[in-house]
Motif scaffolding. Structure first.
Motif, PDB file in Angstrom:
ATOM      1  N   LEU A 156       0.862  -1.179   0.000  1.00 14.82           N
ATOM      2  CA  LEU A 156       0.000   0.000   0.000  1.00 14.82           C
ATOM      3  C   LEU A 156       0.901   1.232   0.000  1.00 14.82           C
ATOM      4  O   LEU A 156       1.692   1.434   0.918  1.00 14.82           O
ATOM      5  N   LEU A 157       0.791   1.998  -1.074  1.00 20.88           N
ATOM      6  CA  LEU A 157       1.627   3.187  -1.218  1.00 20.88           C
ATOM      7  C   LEU A 157       0.740   4.421  -1.110  1.00 20.88           C
ATOM      8  O   LEU A 157      -0.208   4.584  -1.877  1.00 20.88           O
ATOM      9  N   LEU A 158       1.032   5.262  -0.123  1.00 29.51           N
ATOM     10  CA  LEU A 158       0.253   6.477   0.107  1.00 29.51           C
ATOM     11  C   LEU A 158       1.135   7.676  -0.229  1.00 29.51           C
ATOM     12  O   LEU A 158       2.253   7.789   0.273  1.00 29.51           O
ATOM     13  N   MET A 159       0.638   8.551  -1.097  1.00 30.15           N
ATOM     14  CA  MET A 159       1.469   9.680  -1.529  1.00 30.15           C
ATOM     15  C   MET A 159       0.674  10.978  -1.432  1.00 30.15           C
ATOM     16  O   MET A 159      -0.422  11.102  -1.965  1.00 30.15           O
ATOM     17  N   ASP A 160       1.251  11.945  -0.743  1.00 29.88           N
ATOM     18  CA  ASP A 160       0.600  13.233  -0.534  1.00 29.88           C
ATOM     19  C   ASP A 160       1.130  14.252  -1.536  1.00 29.88           C
ATOM     20  O   ASP A 160       2.197  14.830  -1.324  1.00 29.88           O
ATOM     21  N   GLU A 161       0.408  14.461  -2.605  1.00 28.62           N
ATOM     22  CA  GLU A 161       0.826  15.385  -3.667  1.00 28.62           C
ATOM     23  C   GLU A 161       2.305  15.248  -3.998  1.00 28.62           C
ATOM     24  O   GLU A 161       3.056  16.226  -3.923  1.00 28.62           O
ATOM     25  N   PRO A 162       2.705  14.047  -4.383  1.00 32.97           N
ATOM     26  CA  PRO A 162       4.138  13.795  -4.523  1.00 32.97           C
ATOM     27  C   PRO A 162       4.782  14.569  -5.666  1.00 32.97           C
ATOM     28  O   PRO A 162       5.975  14.819  -5.640  1.00 32.97           O
ATOM     29  N   PHE A 163       3.983  14.935  -6.656  1.00 34.25           N
ATOM     30  CA  PHE A 163       4.576  15.570  -7.836  1.00 34.25           C
ATOM     31  C   PHE A 163       4.307  17.065  -7.879  1.00 34.25           C
ATOM     32  O   PHE A 163       4.662  17.739  -8.840  1.00 34.25           O
ATOM     33  N   GLY A 164       3.668  17.570  -6.817  1.00 34.49           N
ATOM     34  CA  GLY A 164       3.238  18.955  -6.810  1.00 34.49           C
ATOM     35  C   GLY A 164       4.345  19.964  -7.042  1.00 34.49           C
ATOM     36  O   GLY A 164       4.151  20.973  -7.697  1.00 34.49           O
ATOM     37  N   LEU A 166       7.195  19.507  -8.611  1.00 29.36           N
ATOM     38  CA  LEU A 166       8.127  19.154  -9.683  1.00 29.36           C
ATOM     39  C   LEU A 166       7.813  19.884 -10.990  1.00 29.36           C
ATOM     40  O   LEU A 166       6.679  20.253 -11.246  1.00 29.36           O
ATOM     41  N   ASP A 167       8.849  20.036 -11.808  1.00 28.13           N
ATOM     42  CA  ASP A 167       8.622  20.608 -13.134  1.00 28.13           C
ATOM     43  C   ASP A 167       7.831  19.618 -13.982  1.00 28.13           C
ATOM     44  O   ASP A 167       7.760  18.435 -13.679  1.00 28.13           O
ATOM     45  N   GLU A 168       7.237  20.108 -15.045  1.00 27.46           N
ATOM     46  CA  GLU A 168       6.277  19.318 -15.799  1.00 27.46           C
ATOM     47  C   GLU A 168       6.886  18.072 -16.440  1.00 27.46           C
ATOM     48  O   GLU A 168       6.254  17.011 -16.475  1.00 27.46           O
ATOM     49  N   MET A 169       8.094  18.178 -16.932  1.00 29.13           N
ATOM     50  CA  MET A 169       8.703  17.017 -17.585  1.00 29.13           C
ATOM     51  C   MET A 169       8.970  15.902 -16.587  1.00 29.13           C
ATOM     52  O   MET A 169       8.690  14.733 -16.837  1.00 29.13           O
ATOM     53  N   THR A 170       9.519  16.280 -15.440  1.00 25.00           N
ATOM     54  CA  THR A 170       9.796  15.291 -14.398  1.00 25.00           C
ATOM     55  C   THR A 170       8.498  14.676 -13.916  1.00 25.00           C
ATOM     56  O   THR A 170       8.386  13.470 -13.713  1.00 25.00           O
ATOM     57  N   ARG A 171       7.500  15.510 -13.771  1.00 25.43           N
ATOM     58  CA  ARG A 171       6.194  15.075 -13.314  1.00 25.43           C
ATOM     59  C   ARG A 171       5.587  14.056 -14.289  1.00 25.43           C
ATOM     60  O   ARG A 171       5.104  13.004 -13.878  1.00 25.43           O
ATOM     61  N   ASN A 172       5.644  14.365 -15.568  1.00 23.28           N
ATOM     62  CA  ASN A 172       5.087  13.450 -16.569  1.00 23.28           C
ATOM     63  C   ASN A 172       5.829  12.128 -16.581  1.00 23.28           C
ATOM     64  O   ASN A 172       5.227  11.061 -16.709  1.00 23.28           O
ATOM     65  N   LYS A 173       7.147  12.197 -16.456  1.00 15.97           N
ATOM     66  CA  LYS A 173       7.943  10.974 -16.457  1.00 15.97           C
ATOM     67  C   LYS A 173       7.581  10.129 -15.237  1.00 15.97           C
ATOM     68  O   LYS A 173       7.347   8.922 -15.345  1.00 15.97           O
ATOM     69  N   LEU A 174       7.485  10.783 -14.081  1.00 13.12           N
ATOM     70  CA  LEU A 174       7.145  10.041 -12.862  1.00 13.12           C
ATOM     71  C   LEU A 174       5.725   9.493 -12.920  1.00 13.12           C
ATOM     72  O   LEU A 174       5.463   8.380 -12.478  1.00 13.12           O
ATOM     73  N   GLY A 186       1.058  -4.622  -9.242  1.00 15.19           N
ATOM     74  CA  GLY A 186      -0.222  -4.822  -8.571  1.00 15.19           C
ATOM     75  C   GLY A 186      -0.300  -4.146  -7.213  1.00 15.19           C
ATOM     76  O   GLY A 186      -0.998  -4.602  -6.314  1.00 15.19           O
ATOM     77  N   TRP A 187       0.432  -3.039  -7.064  1.00 13.88           N
ATOM     78  CA  TRP A 187       0.366  -2.312  -5.806  1.00 13.88           C
ATOM     79  C   TRP A 187      -0.989  -1.652  -5.652  1.00 13.88           C
ATOM     80  O   TRP A 187      -1.694  -1.387  -6.618  1.00 13.88           O
ATOM     81  N   THR A 188      -1.335  -1.350  -4.415  1.00  9.42           N
ATOM     82  CA  THR A 188      -2.496  -0.536  -4.124  1.00  9.42           C
ATOM     83  C   THR A 188      -1.963   0.858  -3.797  1.00  9.42           C
ATOM     84  O   THR A 188      -1.058   0.993  -2.967  1.00  9.42           O
ATOM     85  N   ILE A 189      -2.485   1.845  -4.485  1.00 12.78           N
ATOM     86  CA  ILE A 189      -1.961   3.199  -4.312  1.00 12.78           C
ATOM     87  C   ILE A 189      -3.098   4.168  -3.994  1.00 12.78           C
ATOM     88  O   ILE A 189      -4.165   4.105  -4.600  1.00 12.78           O
ATOM     89  N   VAL A 190      -2.866   5.033  -3.026  1.00 18.48           N
ATOM     90  CA  VAL A 190      -3.769   6.161  -2.786  1.00 18.48           C
ATOM     91  C   VAL A 190      -2.913   7.413  -2.841  1.00 18.48           C
ATOM     92  O   VAL A 190      -1.877   7.485  -2.170  1.00 18.48           O
ATOM     93  N   PHE A 191      -3.304   8.366  -3.659  1.00 21.88           N
ATOM     94  CA  PHE A 191      -2.513   9.585  -3.694  1.00 21.88           C
ATOM     95  C   PHE A 191      -3.396  10.819  -3.740  1.00 21.88           C
ATOM     96  O   PHE A 191      -4.523  10.794  -4.216  1.00 21.88           O
ATOM     97  N   VAL A 192      -2.844  11.862  -3.161  1.00 28.28           N
ATOM     98  CA  VAL A 192      -3.548  13.138  -3.068  1.00 28.28           C
ATOM     99  C   VAL A 192      -3.112  14.034  -4.209  1.00 28.28           C
ATOM    100  O   VAL A 192      -1.931  14.129  -4.516  1.00 28.28           O
ATOM    101  N   THR A 193      -4.074  14.678  -4.833  1.00 26.57           N
ATOM    102  CA  THR A 193      -3.724  15.636  -5.877  1.00 26.57           C
ATOM    103  C   THR A 193      -4.791  16.717  -5.935  1.00 26.57           C
ATOM    104  O   THR A 193      -5.922  16.493  -5.513  1.00 26.57           O
TER     105      THR A 193
END
Ligand code: ADP
Ligand code: ADP
Length: 229
Positions: A156-164, A166-174, A186-193
């Motif tokens: 279970l991966l929880l991410m709080d606006e992890p890409f907020g 970052l620049d757009e290119m890095t963000r798109n790649k990630l 097959g991870w379960t992911i919850v992320f905030v955006t």
């Protein structure tokens, strides 16, 4: 199978701020859920409660159908990526990424080194093993933080606006890398955006929250047929 169940959760902070009101959410194995909503609507509060980092005022949270005690046992690993990079400043990148494996007593086998290499490769930080965090840009520090979460292969991966930040290119790649990992592992992911684009592009389910008083107002399944790169 539910990985996470949030039931009738209210969160009222010490200063009286009502951050969550009657939050109900069940996250199933393999889902990629985004929490979408305007600033201040309670997304971080909900995510932190999901991580066991914050207490509920009323209501109940269960992980793998049990209480928090089950987290960390076999097949029930949870990783959290904070909004800002949270690296140990005195340790080089490789040591930072190694930290959770050390805490798991994963040892010094070649397998561990391979996992660290893979994680650094995923976020495009190959070759920066020996840098100190202060020598990296903000975006690179964030990527190192993400690598540190990924190295444990969390269920279970929880991410709080992890890409907020970052620049757009890095963000798109990630974005693409996370999507690929989600499909492969097959991870379960919850992320905030607060990006509608990011929510729709990445997740299989969008949970929409509204400000005042922090309610979940919509829960949308994204079509499997949605064209993904
Ligand atoms: P809890 O009710 O969960 O114990 P507190 O009200 O004691 O939370 O606040 C925890 C911490 O968050 C405190 O250090 C406080 O200064 C800080 N804090 C207070 N208000 C805010 C806010 N609006 N946004 C973010 N952090 C805040
Ligand atoms: P979001 O992540 O959607 O921006 P938050 O969960 O950070 O929303 O905050 C929800 C509400 O709770 C906001 O009004 C915020 O100011 C308040 N808040 C967040 N943390 C604290 C805290 N520790 N103490 C008091 N109020 C807080």
């Amino acid at each position: 199978r539910p990985v996470l169940q949030v039931s009738s959760v209210d969160k009222i902070y010490g200063n009286g701020t009502v951050a969550l009101k009657g939050a109900d959410l069940t996250v199933k194995q393999g889902e990629f859920v985004s929490l979408l909503g305007p600033s201040g609507c309670g997304k971080s509060t909900l995510l932190r409660i999901m991580a066991g980092l914050g207490q509920v005022t009323t209501g109940n949270v269960r992980w793998w159908e049990q209480d928090y005690g089950v987290v960390g046992s076999r097949g029930r690993k949870l990783a959290f990526v904070f909004q800002n990079a949270t690296l140990m400043p005195w340790a080089r990148v490789r040591k930072n990424v190694r930290l959770p494996l050390d805490l798991e007593h994963a040892g010094k086998s070649e397998d561990v080194e391979q996992k660290i290499d893979d994680a650094l490769g995923m976020v495009g930080l190959k070759g920066f093993d020996n840098s100190f965090p202060r020598e990296l840009s903000g975006g690179m520090q964030m990527r190192a933080s993400i690598a540190r979460a990924m190295v444990t292969e969390p269920n279970l991966l929880l991410m709080d606006e992890p890409f907020g930040a970052l620049d757009e290119m890095t963000r798109n790649k990630l974005n693409d890398d996370v999507l690929k990992l989600w499909k492969e592992k097959g991870w379960t992911i919850v992320f905030v955006t607060h990006s509608v684009y990011e929510a729709v592009y990445l997740s299989s389910r969008v949970v929409v929250m509204a400000a005042r008083p922090g309610r979940i107002v919509d829960d949308i399944a994204i079509e499997e047929s949605y064209p993904r790169s």
